[in-house]
Every structure is written in structure tokens, then in C-alpha cells.
Motif scaffolding. Sequence first.
Motif, mmCIF file in Angstrom:
data_model
loop_
_atom_site.group_PDB
_atom_site.id
_atom_site.type_symbol
_atom_site.label_atom_id
_atom_site.label_comp_id
_atom_site.label_asym_id
_atom_site.label_seq_id
_atom_site.Cartn_x
_atom_site.Cartn_y
_atom_site.Cartn_z
ATOM 1 N N PHE A 130 -27.422 -47.190 -45.426
ATOM 2 C CA PHE A 130 -27.855 -46.026 -46.199
ATOM 3 C C PHE A 130 -26.727 -44.997 -46.263
ATOM 4 C CE2 PHE A 130 -29.977 -41.874 -46.569
ATOM 5 C CZ PHE A 130 -30.698 -42.068 -47.736
ATOM 6 N N PHE A 131 -26.133 -44.723 -45.123
ATOM 7 C CA PHE A 131 -25.014 -43.775 -45.053
ATOM 8 C C PHE A 131 -23.858 -44.224 -45.944
ATOM 9 C CE2 PHE A 131 -20.961 -42.536 -43.059
ATOM 10 C CZ PHE A 131 -21.054 -41.161 -43.205
ATOM 11 N N GLN A 132 -23.514 -45.510 -45.883
ATOM 12 C CA GLN A 132 -22.408 -46.037 -46.697
ATOM 13 C C GLN A 132 -22.738 -45.983 -48.187
ATOM 14 O OE1 GLN A 132 -19.314 -46.691 -45.738
ATOM 15 N NE2 GLN A 132 -19.927 -46.088 -43.673
ATOM 16 N N SER A 133 -23.987 -46.235 -48.554
ATOM 17 C CA SER A 133 -24.388 -46.154 -49.964
ATOM 18 C C SER A 133 -24.211 -44.736 -50.490
ATOM 19 C CB SER A 133 -25.842 -46.591 -50.129
ATOM 20 O OG SER A 133 -25.990 -47.950 -49.838
ATOM 21 N N LEU A 134 -24.646 -43.763 -49.715
ATOM 22 C CA LEU A 134 -24.461 -42.360 -50.108
ATOM 23 C C LEU A 134 -22.976 -42.019 -50.228
ATOM 24 C CD1 LEU A 134 -27.057 -40.264 -48.074
ATOM 25 C CD2 LEU A 134 -26.844 -40.394 -50.548
ATOM 26 N N LYS A 135 -22.215 -42.434 -49.237
ATOM 27 C CA LYS A 135 -20.782 -42.129 -49.198
ATOM 28 C C LYS A 135 -20.059 -42.734 -50.401
ATOM 29 C CE LYS A 135 -16.890 -42.572 -46.007
ATOM 30 N NZ LYS A 135 -16.465 -43.104 -44.714
ATOM 31 N N LYS A 136 -20.354 -44.005 -50.707
ATOM 32 C CA LYS A 136 -19.706 -44.676 -51.846
ATOM 33 C C LYS A 136 -20.118 -44.043 -53.166
ATOM 34 C CE LYS A 136 -19.124 -49.075 -49.494
ATOM 35 N NZ LYS A 136 -19.629 -50.456 -49.346
ATOM 36 N N GLY A 137 -21.385 -43.705 -53.307
ATOM 37 C CA GLY A 137 -21.852 -43.062 -54.534
ATOM 38 C C GLY A 137 -21.196 -41.707 -54.751
ATOM 39 N N LYS A 138 -21.085 -40.931 -53.684
ATOM 40 C CA LYS A 138 -20.443 -39.624 -53.794
ATOM 41 C C LYS A 138 -18.955 -39.764 -54.117
ATOM 42 C CE LYS A 138 -23.724 -37.112 -50.921
ATOM 43 N NZ LYS A 138 -23.936 -36.281 -49.738
ATOM 44 N N SER A 139 -18.326 -40.813 -53.605
ATOM 45 C CA SER A 139 -16.908 -41.058 -53.912
ATOM 46 C C SER A 139 -16.701 -41.342 -55.390
ATOM 47 C CB SER A 139 -16.371 -42.220 -53.078
ATOM 48 O OG SER A 139 -16.321 -41.874 -51.728
ATOM 49 N N VAL A 140 -17.613 -42.105 -55.979
ATOM 50 C CA VAL A 140 -17.528 -42.407 -57.417
ATOM 51 C C VAL A 140 -17.662 -41.111 -58.220
ATOM 52 C CG1 VAL A 140 -18.674 -43.568 -59.348
ATOM 53 C CG2 VAL A 140 -18.351 -44.780 -57.190
ATOM 54 N N ALA A 141 -18.651 -40.288 -57.876
ATOM 55 C CA ALA A 141 -18.858 -39.024 -58.583
ATOM 56 C C ALA A 141 -17.645 -38.112 -58.430
ATOM 57 C CB ALA A 141 -20.123 -38.331 -58.068
ATOM 58 N N ASP A 142 -17.103 -38.022 -57.219
ATOM 59 C CA ASP A 142 -15.926 -37.175 -56.980
ATOM 60 C C ASP A 142 -14.723 -37.668 -57.785
ATOM 61 O OD1 ASP A 142 -17.473 -35.705 -55.247
ATOM 62 O OD2 ASP A 142 -16.577 -36.529 -53.421
ATOM 63 N N ALA A 143 -14.547 -38.985 -57.863
ATOM 64 C CA ALA A 143 -13.426 -39.548 -58.611
ATOM 65 C C ALA A 143 -13.542 -39.209 -60.100
ATOM 66 C CB ALA A 143 -13.354 -41.059 -58.414
ATOM 67 N N ASP A 144 -14.765 -39.229 -60.633
ATOM 68 C CA ASP A 144 -14.960 -38.851 -62.039
ATOM 69 C C ASP A 144 -14.567 -37.399 -62.278
ATOM 70 O OD1 ASP A 144 -15.872 -41.377 -62.704
ATOM 71 O OD2 ASP A 144 -17.999 -40.823 -62.683
ATOM 72 N N VAL A 145 -14.927 -36.532 -61.348
ATOM 73 C CA VAL A 145 -14.586 -35.112 -61.491
ATOM 74 C C VAL A 145 -13.072 -34.917 -61.387
ATOM 75 C CG1 VAL A 145 -14.823 -32.816 -60.441
ATOM 76 C CG2 VAL A 145 -16.819 -34.294 -60.697
ATOM 77 N N VAL A 146 -12.451 -35.611 -60.458
ATOM 78 C CA VAL A 146 -10.994 -35.512 -60.304
ATOM 79 C C VAL A 146 -10.303 -35.956 -61.590
ATOM 80 C CG1 VAL A 146 -8.994 -36.480 -59.105
ATOM 81 C CG2 VAL A 146 -10.964 -35.703 -57.801
ATOM 82 N N LYS A 147 -10.754 -37.060 -62.152
ATOM 83 C CA LYS A 147 -10.160 -37.573 -63.396
ATOM 84 C C LYS A 147 -10.347 -36.569 -64.539
ATOM 85 C CE LYS A 147 -10.398 -41.445 -66.611
ATOM 86 N NZ LYS A 147 -11.111 -42.673 -66.964
ATOM 87 N N SER A 148 -11.540 -35.998 -64.646
ATOM 88 C CA SER A 148 -11.803 -35.020 -65.699
ATOM 89 C C SER A 148 -10.950 -33.766 -65.521
ATOM 90 C CB SER A 148 -13.280 -34.637 -65.705
ATOM 91 O OG SER A 148 -14.071 -35.735 -66.050
ATOM 92 N N LEU A 149 -10.847 -33.285 -64.280
ATOM 93 C CA LEU A 149 -10.036 -32.099 -64.016
ATOM 94 C C LEU A 149 -8.570 -32.374 -64.336
ATOM 95 C CD1 LEU A 149 -9.647 -29.223 -62.917
ATOM 96 C CD2 LEU A 149 -9.406 -30.227 -60.653
ATOM 97 N N TYR A 150 -8.098 -33.549 -63.944
ATOM 98 C CA TYR A 150 -6.706 -33.900 -64.225
ATOM 99 C C TYR A 150 -6.457 -33.943 -65.736
ATOM 100 C CZ TYR A 150 -2.369 -36.484 -64.517
ATOM 101 O OH TYR A 150 -1.092 -36.856 -64.830
ATOM 102 N N ASN A 151 -7.344 -34.606 -66.469
ATOM 103 C CA ASN A 151 -7.179 -34.679 -67.924
ATOM 104 C C ASN A 151 -7.226 -33.296 -68.554
ATOM 105 O OD1 ASN A 151 -6.847 -37.465 -68.114
ATOM 106 N ND2 ASN A 151 -9.036 -37.832 -68.266
ATOM 107 N N ARG A 152 -8.056 -32.438 -68.031
ATOM 108 C CA ARG A 152 -8.144 -31.076 -68.550
ATOM 109 C C ARG A 152 -6.858 -30.312 -68.241
ATOM 110 N NH1 ARG A 152 -10.926 -27.970 -72.178
ATOM 111 N NH2 ARG A 152 -11.094 -25.883 -71.372
#
Length: 157
Positions: free
Chosen positions: A50-72
Motif C-alpha cells: 500500500f505504501f509503495q503504491s502511494l509512493k509510486k503514484g505520487k512520483s508519477v504526479a510529481d514528474a508530470d508537474v516537473v515536466k510542465s514547469l520545465y516546459n513553461r
Amino acid sequence: MPKQSNYTSQIHDHIAWALAVEGKTDIQIAEVMGITERTLNNWKKTHESFFQSLKKGKSVADADVVKSLYNRAVGKVVVKNKKVTIEMDSEGNQRPARIETTEQQVPPDVTAAIFWLKNRNPAQWRDRQDVKVDNNEWVSALQSKVNGYKKGEDLSE
């Protein structure tokens, strides 16, 4: 006696991952699952999957934000396809005659670039810079001048 946990890894791990990918907070995830935040935190401690599922999901969301911020921050070209309807078929329905592709340059955003740099390399890009003075002789002379001014001495040397 505490209430028995209704945790099932096959269900709750997948739900936790999916909600974390959407950027939901722990409180929001708990609400969707119908549990308290305290129960969610207990599940994280007692169920590694359960902990790993949360951690991996949050990593995906964070990576999307990082990519969007970088592109911006650096700007990018956005390609848009538009169906141009100019014909009608025999039944009166519109048919797409062609697809127009346009490219639009999105300029870099200074605020996004500053935010990126301050967080990526804070020692170099933060607003406040720490300056270390190594010349103790110069500092001592300056302090004595300041102290002399405070006492009203004539320091016109």
C-alpha cells in the motif's frame, strides 16, 4: 477493542495508486476510500504494498508537474490539429474535408524559470546571498570608525 481493518491489497493498492497519480492528498485519498487519515497512515506503516503504491503514484504526479514547469520555464512549440469542415454529404452531414496543422510558439515564462532555478540550485539562485568577509583588519577599522561616530569623535583622518 479497535475496529477490524477492511484493507485488501488487490483493491486498496490500486485505488491508492490511481488517486495519487491524480495528485490527491492523503486526506482526499482517505475520504474517497471511506477511511480516516489515521487509518490511511496505519495502512502505510503496516502494509508495504500500500505504501509503495502511494509512493509510486505520487512520483508519477510529481514528474508530470516537473515536466510542465520545465516546459513553461523554457517555452515550447504546441502543435494543434483542426478539422476544417467545408463539404456536406448527400444526407446533409458535414464531412471533414481536410485537417489543418498549426504550430504555436509558447514563449518561456520568467517566473517559472526563476522558480525552477531557485529550487533546482538554491545556493546559486536564491534571493539572499551569504557574503563572507575574510579581511578582519578592514572590518575592525570600519567598526572603530562607526563606534567613533557614535561617540561624537572627530574622525576626519
